[in-house]
Design a protein around this motif. Structure first.
Motif, PDB file in Angstrom:
ATOM      1  N   ASN B 175      36.225  29.947  43.340  1.00  0.00           N
ATOM      2  CA  ASN B 175      37.624  30.211  43.009  1.00  0.00           C
ATOM      3  C   ASN B 175      37.801  31.634  42.479  1.00  0.00           C
ATOM      4  O   ASN B 175      38.766  32.329  42.825  1.00  0.00           O
ATOM      5  CB  ASN B 175      38.121  29.198  41.974  1.00  0.00           C
ATOM      6  CG  ASN B 175      39.618  29.282  41.773  1.00  0.00           C
ATOM      7  OD1 ASN B 175      40.372  29.242  42.724  1.00  0.00           O
ATOM      8  ND2 ASN B 175      40.040  29.439  40.543  1.00  0.00           N
ATOM      9  N   LEU B 177      36.036  34.100  43.246  1.00  0.00           N
ATOM     10  CA  LEU B 177      35.835  35.042  44.345  1.00  0.00           C
ATOM     11  C   LEU B 177      36.780  34.759  45.516  1.00  0.00           C
ATOM     12  O   LEU B 177      36.539  35.181  46.628  1.00  0.00           O
ATOM     13  CB  LEU B 177      34.375  35.003  44.812  1.00  0.00           C
ATOM     14  CG  LEU B 177      33.385  35.562  43.802  1.00  0.00           C
ATOM     15  CD1 LEU B 177      31.955  35.335  44.268  1.00  0.00           C
ATOM     16  CD2 LEU B 177      33.608  37.043  43.556  1.00  0.00           C
ATOM     17  N   THR B 178      37.839  34.018  45.252  1.00  0.00           N
ATOM     18  CA  THR B 178      38.906  33.835  46.244  1.00  0.00           C
ATOM     19  C   THR B 178      40.038  34.771  45.864  1.00  0.00           C
ATOM     20  O   THR B 178      40.631  34.648  44.795  1.00  0.00           O
ATOM     21  CB  THR B 178      39.405  32.377  46.260  1.00  0.00           C
ATOM     22  OG1 THR B 178      38.337  31.538  46.653  1.00  0.00           O
ATOM     23  CG2 THR B 178      40.572  32.198  47.227  1.00  0.00           C
ATOM     24  N   ILE B 179      40.280  35.753  46.758  1.00  0.00           N
ATOM     25  CA  ILE B 179      41.263  36.795  46.430  1.00  0.00           C
ATOM     26  C   ILE B 179      42.608  36.406  47.017  1.00  0.00           C
ATOM     27  O   ILE B 179      42.707  36.094  48.191  1.00  0.00           O
ATOM     28  CB  ILE B 179      40.782  38.155  46.989  1.00  0.00           C
ATOM     29  CG1 ILE B 179      39.295  38.389  46.626  1.00  0.00           C
ATOM     30  CG2 ILE B 179      41.660  39.280  46.511  1.00  0.00           C
ATOM     31  CD1 ILE B 179      38.980  38.475  45.142  1.00  0.00           C
TER      32      ILE B 179
END
Lengths: 68, 179
Positions: B175, B177-179
């Protein structure tokens, strides 16, 4: 990672700085850096939409699949 | 209805942390008192069946009581074992609650590590008890180690919680590293 993010290329073509793009699309420069470096695990459609709108480009201009 | 804050500052975890620190401090003071009593002769020696015991006076709210420590290797080792076991157990609980108190982010490597140590200690507690009894008494009676099986169950329960936290950590990383 097989998906390559060509944001640097697009930023140069549009003569825009990373900080400027981050401000326009509403993410931090740190997150934009994670995206540019290929460390991101996923990208939201909303973020992709905002990037394409800011850079006036297509998703295929930013995302590239390589068979590494 | 306002939800009770479980993690982070000013939470149940923070309260738990301070309570556990107090318990550990009291345990340390108790150990220090007994040690100093033995050192400075604050005891009454009693001999029974060839074994000398030292009775150390302790008083709570005006109620006089005493603790008896057998002054042979068995008694001393039992006494030290009790304090070491209790101290380590409470310390590990303190580490777990400190990690919960430190951050609003629950799934951290530090939390996973502290839960892992807590689980390992509790799972091996029956074995430690059994070894202690075999070494000290040269026998093994179930009655003497049955109390440690509660620790074994606690350890297994902690392993389940640890698995959940590992999964949570993985999802949180994705999460983040979810842009």
């Amino acid at each position: 990672m097989p998906i390559k993010v060509n944001l640097d290329v697009m930023l140069v073509e549009r003569n825009m700085k990373s900080k400027e793009l981050a401000e326009i699309i509403g993410i931090t420069t740190a997150n934009l850096s994670i995206l540019k470096s290929g460390k991101a695990k996923a990208v939201r459609f909303s973020t992709l939409e905002a990037i394409c709108k800011a850079l006036d480009c297509q998703p295929s201009d930013i995302l590239e699949y390589t068979q590494k | 209805m306002k939800t009770i804050k479980m993690f982070g500052k000013k939470s149940i975890s923070a309260l738990s942390y301070y309570i556990l620190c107090s318990i550990l401090a009291i345990l340390a003071l108790y150990f220090a008192y007994l040690s100093l009593s033995l050192l400075f002769g604050n005891y009454t020696a009693v001999e029974l069946a060839g074994i000398t015991s030292y009775n150390i006076p302790i008083a709570f709210d005006g109620i006089a009581s005493q603790i008896s420590i057998r002054m042979d290797s068995l008694g001393l080792f039992s006494w030290l074992f009790y304090f070491a076991k209790s101290g380590v157990f409470i310390y590990l609980l303190i580490v777990v609650s400190r990690n919960f108190k430190k951050s609003d982010f629950l799934f951290t490597r530090a939390t996973i590590k502290s839960l892992k140590f807590f689980a390992i200690l509790n799972i091996f507690m029956p074995l430690i008890y059994a070894l202690f009894h075999v070494i000290m008494f040269q026998n093994l009676v179930f009655e003497n180690v049955k109390g440690a099986f509660g620790n074994l169950y606690l350890g297994l329960l902690t392993l389940f919680i640890l698995a959940i936290f590992k999964q949570g950590y993985k999802i949180q990383q994705e999460n983040d590293l979810t842009i």
